[in-house]
Design an enzyme around this catalytic site. Structure first.
Site, mmCIF file in Angstrom:
data_model
loop_
_atom_site.group_PDB
_atom_site.id
_atom_site.type_symbol
_atom_site.label_atom_id
_atom_site.label_comp_id
_atom_site.label_asym_id
_atom_site.label_seq_id
_atom_site.Cartn_x
_atom_site.Cartn_y
_atom_site.Cartn_z
ATOM 1 C CD GLU A 172 -2.745 2.531 -9.988
ATOM 2 O OE1 GLU A 172 -3.230 2.737 -8.712
ATOM 3 O OE2 GLU A 172 -1.452 2.142 -9.872
ATOM 4 C CG ASP A 173 -3.723 3.873 -5.547
ATOM 5 O OD1 ASP A 173 -3.183 3.962 -6.522
ATOM 6 O OD2 ASP A 173 -3.346 3.079 -4.621
ATOM 7 C CG PHE A 215 3.142 8.937 2.059
ATOM 8 C CD1 PHE A 215 3.663 8.408 0.934
ATOM 9 C CD2 PHE A 215 2.477 8.275 2.951
ATOM 10 C CE1 PHE A 215 3.588 6.956 0.736
ATOM 11 C CE2 PHE A 215 2.037 6.894 2.634
ATOM 12 C CZ PHE A 215 2.707 6.147 1.793
ATOM 13 C CG ASP A 256 4.591 9.139 -6.491
ATOM 14 O OD1 ASP A 256 4.695 10.498 -6.552
ATOM 15 O OD2 ASP A 256 5.284 8.511 -5.647
ATOM 16 N NE ARG A 292 -3.725 -1.875 1.056
ATOM 17 C CZ ARG A 292 -2.873 -1.535 0.310
ATOM 18 N NH1 ARG A 292 -3.253 -0.502 -0.680
ATOM 19 N NH2 ARG A 292 -1.754 -2.028 -0.064
HETATM 20 P P1 IMP Z 1 4.062 5.475 -9.286
HETATM 21 O O1 IMP Z 1 4.993 4.115 -10.290
HETATM 22 O O2 IMP Z 1 5.396 6.133 -8.506
HETATM 23 O O3 IMP Z 1 3.368 6.470 -9.964
HETATM 24 O O4 IMP Z 1 3.574 4.785 -7.968
HETATM 25 C C1 IMP Z 1 2.318 4.595 -7.816
HETATM 26 C C2 IMP Z 1 2.245 3.828 -6.530
HETATM 27 O O5 IMP Z 1 3.100 4.147 -5.524
HETATM 28 C C3 IMP Z 1 0.793 3.865 -6.457
HETATM 29 O O6 IMP Z 1 -0.177 3.138 -6.849
HETATM 30 C C4 IMP Z 1 0.790 3.612 -4.784
HETATM 31 O O7 IMP Z 1 0.570 2.314 -4.450
HETATM 32 C C5 IMP Z 1 2.064 4.002 -4.373
HETATM 33 N N1 IMP Z 1 2.056 5.855 -3.757
HETATM 34 C C6 IMP Z 1 2.407 6.734 -4.333
HETATM 35 N N2 IMP Z 1 2.561 7.723 -3.662
HETATM 36 C C7 IMP Z 1 1.717 7.287 -2.630
HETATM 37 C C8 IMP Z 1 1.242 7.987 -1.554
HETATM 38 O O8 IMP Z 1 1.230 9.178 -1.068
HETATM 39 N N3 IMP Z 1 0.644 7.212 -0.340
HETATM 40 C C9 IMP Z 1 0.203 5.881 -0.705
HETATM 41 N N4 IMP Z 1 0.834 5.295 -1.761
HETATM 42 C C10 IMP Z 1 1.567 5.979 -2.791
HETATM 43 MG MG MG Z 2 -0.968 1.308 -5.674
#
Ligand code: IMP
Ligand code: MG
Length: 177
Positions: free
Chosen positions: A100-101, A153, A104, A166
């Protein structure tokens, strides 16, 4: 002057990023000796990271892509996740490493882990380039972690803002956000 200079500042520069990705690759290489490793790259964000990481892993491996879309309420993930592109092979008996990138709230990864676990892999671990612990809503164990960041962010190196940015080779901060 690059197209993004006006709106993006640097949080983690390219050299720091590549050094850390190489370290993660070396750690994974040690841990998966003799195992049939499959990298499960979560589209689209982790594709850039996963391809660099794969080049630093000195093992025979396979790569699968899993497309997910997390429903957003504003900029907040709702936890409702949909698989838009599934992997191309059965995952049973494979050593899966989900790439994963960013983690969050953790809701996307929890959903994915539950989904993949139901396919009976030999093992299931998580590698995330970034973690934003301030916003965690569910506990996710990250086995390989690149960097822990503040509640900001970020864009670049796969991460987008409205599908843009990206392709930046570093992790940046949107100015004025
Ligand atoms: P989660 O389900 O909240 O953990 O969301 C994860 C996804 O939200 C990641 O795979 C990203 O696509 C997006 N995301 C969360 N934070 C950021 C950020 O700071 N920048 C860009 N995308 C984010
Ligand atoms: Mg993502």
């Amino acid at each position: 002057m690059a197209f993004y200079d006006q709106d993006v500042g640097t949080l983690i520069d390219e050299q720091k990023l590549q050094t850390r990705v190489r370290e993660l690759g070396e750690e994974i290489t040690r841990d998966y000796q003799g195992k049939d490793l499959t990298l499960v790259c979560v589209l689209k964000g982790s594709a850039f990271f996963a391809m660099d990481l794969a080049r630093y892993i000195d093992l025979p491996l396979t790569v699968e892509f899993l497309g997910v879309s997390s429903y957003q309420g504003g900029t907040e993930s709702t936890g409702e996740v949909r698989i838009t592109t599934d992997v191309s092979k059965p995952m049973a008996g494979k050593h899966l490493l989900v790439i994963e990138d960013i983690i969050d709230t953790g809701l996307t990864m929890s959903f994915l882990l539950e989904n993949l676990r139901a396919r009976h892999p030999a093992s299931l671990k998580v590698c995330s380039l970034l973690e934003k612990p301030a916003r965690a809503r569910t506990q996710v164990q990250i086995d390989y972690k690149g960097f822990v960041i503040e509640d900001v962010f970020v864009v670049g190196y796969g991460l987008d803002y409205a599908e843009r940015y990206r392709n930046l080779p570093f992790i940046g901060l949107m100015k004025g956000r």
